[in-house]
Design an enzyme around this catalytic site. Structure first.
Site, short mmCIF file in Angstrom:
data_model
loop_
_atom_site.label_atom_id
_atom_site.label_comp_id
_atom_site.label_asym_id
_atom_site.label_seq_id
_atom_site.Cartn_x
_atom_site.Cartn_y
_atom_site.Cartn_z
CB SER A 79 -44.05 -37.63 33.29
OG SER A 79 -44.07 -37.43 31.90
CE LYS A 92 -41.13 -46.18 34.99
NZ LYS A 92 -40.86 -45.30 33.84
NE ARG A 116 -35.11 -35.16 30.54
CZ ARG A 116 -35.72 -35.99 31.35
NH1 ARG A 116 -36.84 -35.61 31.94
NH2 ARG A 116 -35.24 -37.19 31.59
#
Ligand code: PNS
Length: 159
Positions: A127, A41, A90
Site C-alpha cells: 500500500s 499511524k 511476498r
C-alpha cells in the site's frame, strides 16, 4: 463452519491483498477481513473509507465480512471463534516478522497462522509503494482495484 481472518491496515487495499482474500474465500466458508486500527499511524484513508472500498471489491466473492478492530488480533479471533489467520508472504523479507507474529499469536490463544505465497505478479506490491507512486503521477492502474484507483486521486490532491 470454517472461518478465517485476513488482517491488515489496508490503506488502501491492493490487488495483492485482494488476491489473498479471494484465495482464502475459496478455502473457508467465511473470511473476515479485519481492518486493524493503529492509532499511532496516520493513514491516508479513514477506517470507514477502507472498509467501504474492501466491501466494494470483495462483494462478489459472497462469503467475505469486513470489520474494523482496535486491539489485539487474537482478541478479534477469540470473540468471533476464528481459528485461523491467513497471511500472504511476498518474499523472504516478510518471513521473519510474520513468523514472530504467528508464534506470538499461537502462544497467546492457540490461533493458527497459515501463510499463502503471494502471486509473483504482486510480490513487490505494498500500500505504501502504491501511494508513493500515485502521489508522483505514476501508473498504478494494474496494481489496485478500480474503485481504489478512483478514490486515490482526490485523496492525493488534498495532500
Ligand atoms: O497491513 P499491515 O499493517 O502489515 O498489517 C499488520 C497487522 C495489522 C496485521 C498487525 O500489525 C496486527 O496484527 N496488528 C494488531 C495488533 C496485534 O495483535 N499486535 C500483536 C501482533 S503479534
Amino acid at each position: 463452519m470454517r472461518r478465517a481472518v485476513c488482517p491488515g491496515s489496508f490503506d488502501p487495499i491492493t490487488n495483492g491483498h485482494l488476491d489473498i482474500i479471494a484465495r482464502a474465500s475459496r478455502l473457508y466458508d467465511t473470511v473476515y477481513v479485519a481492518v486493524m486500527i493503529n492509532q499511532s499511524k496516520q493513514g491516508l484513508f479513514t477506517i470507514e473509507e477502507r472498509i467501504a472500498l474492501i466491501e466494494e471489491v470483495t462483494g462478489e466473492l459472497g462469503n467475505v465480512r469486513v470489520e474494523s478492530f482496535h486491539g489485539l488480533l487474537v482478541d478479534f479471533c477469540k470473540q468471533r471463534e476464528i481459528p485461523a489467520i491467513v497471511k500472504g508472504l511476498r518474499a523472504v523479507s516478510d518471513f521473519d516478522y510474520e513468523l514472530q507474529m504467528a508464534q506470538m499469536n499461537i502462544g497467546l490463544t492457540g490461533v493458527e497462522t497459515l501463510f499463502v505465497p503471494t502471486n509473483p505478479a504482486y510480490s513487490f506490491l505494498s500500500s505504501s509503494l502504491v501511494k508513493e507512486v500515485a502521489q508522483w503521477g505514476g501508473d498504478i492502474s494494474h496494481l489496485v482495484p478500480s474503485p481504489v484507483l478512483h478514490a486515490l486521486k482526490p485523496k492525493l490532491r488534498q495532500r
